[in-house]
Design a protein around this motif. Structure first.
Motif, PDB file in Angstrom:
ATOM      1  N   GLN A  75       0.816  -1.221   0.000  1.00 34.83           N
ATOM      2  CA  GLN A  75       0.000   0.000   0.000  1.00 34.83           C
ATOM      3  C   GLN A  75       0.847   1.266   0.000  1.00 34.83           C
ATOM      4  O   GLN A  75       0.377   2.317  -0.438  1.00 34.83           O
ATOM      5  CB  GLN A  75      -0.933  -0.005   1.210  1.00 34.83           C
ATOM      6  N   ARG A  78       1.416   1.887  -3.875  1.00 31.42           N
ATOM      7  CA  ARG A  78       0.288   2.195  -4.755  1.00 31.42           C
ATOM      8  C   ARG A  78      -1.014   2.004  -3.994  1.00 31.42           C
ATOM      9  O   ARG A  78      -1.032   1.415  -2.931  1.00 31.42           O
ATOM     10  CB  ARG A  78       0.301   1.284  -6.008  1.00 31.42           C
ATOM     11  N   SER A  79      -2.086   2.490  -4.571  1.00 30.47           N
ATOM     12  CA  SER A  79      -3.401   2.306  -3.952  1.00 30.47           C
ATOM     13  C   SER A  79      -4.080   1.083  -4.564  1.00 30.47           C
ATOM     14  O   SER A  79      -3.888   0.783  -5.738  1.00 30.47           O
ATOM     15  CB  SER A  79      -4.190   3.577  -4.168  1.00 30.47           C
TER      16      SER A  79
END
Length: 225
Positions: A75, A78-79
């Motif tokens: 996380q 990146r989302s």
């Protein structure tokens, strides 16, 4: 699409992703599959990732700490649209679910093992739980491979004929009709004449009728829906 799979048995996933459609999808850069060895996120010198359940009972439980460390590291880079846990008591995997997930960009898939994972992981980090059927496997790896296959084959460009996925079983709530190929006469068993007629409208009508009949005979529960 990017799919990150968290597992304590990474070698179990090498086979399903190294051949056929899933391999081609990766080679064409249509999907990026990353397998993360949970033991690499253990904090003890023996790379222990499981422990006995509080309250006693048979079987071991995957500890929360290494799982959460892995999720948080991912996380931080990146989302993610969903963090999925493969579990026998999750929502049933259907074609509708696969269609929905195929529209996502980034997914994490957590594979359970032993007696499962610490409940606090499920309560506070998992966004969705999915089951591939009412039975128990030795771990979530094979279930994760099934989920990934169902999703990836729907991505644009993965199948050589993109209309193929649209005519699969369950896409219209029905199972697929019977299909035939050469020879037209095999040991006295002939292909239905309508399929040799060249009349596309009549052929489509026949296929729909056969799909409804087969669904009624074999999966009447689908018609109830």
């Amino acid at each position: 699409m990017r799919i990150d799979i968290i597992t304590c048995l990474p070698k179990l996933l090498e086979g399903p992703f190294s051949d056929s459609i899933l391999q081609r999808a990766q080679n064409k850069n249509l999907v990026q599959l990353n397998i993360h060895d949970l033991r690499q996120f253990a904090t003890n010198k023996h790379h222990k990732i499981d422990d006995y359940a509080f309250g006693g009972g048979a079987g071991m439980v995957l500890m929360a700490e290494p799982i959460v460390r892995c999720i948080r590291q991912l996380q931080s880079e990146r989302s993610y649209d969903e963090i999925i846990y493969m579990s026998p008591d999750g929502d049933r995997l259907t074609q509708t679910v696969a269609n929905e997930l195929s529209l996502k960009k980034n997914l994490i898939v957590l594979c359970g093992h032993y007696k499962g994972v610490d409940e606090r992981v499920r309560e506070h980090f998992i966004t969705r739980e999915i089951s591939i059927g009412d039975y128990v496997l030795s771990g979530g790896e094979l279930a994760a491979a099934v989920l990934c296959d169902a999703i990836i084959r729907l991505l644009p460009g993965v199948l050589s004929d993109e209309t193929s996925a649209l005519t699969d079983s369950f896409q219209d709530g029905l199972v697929a009709p019977p299909v035939y190929t050469r020879p037209a006469d095999f040991e006295g068993h002939k292909v239905p004449e309508i399929l040799l007629s060249g009349n596309e409208k009549k052929i489509e009508e026949w296929r729909f009728e056969q799909a409804v009949k087969r669904t009624r005979d074999r999966r009447p529960d689908l018609l109830d829906k």
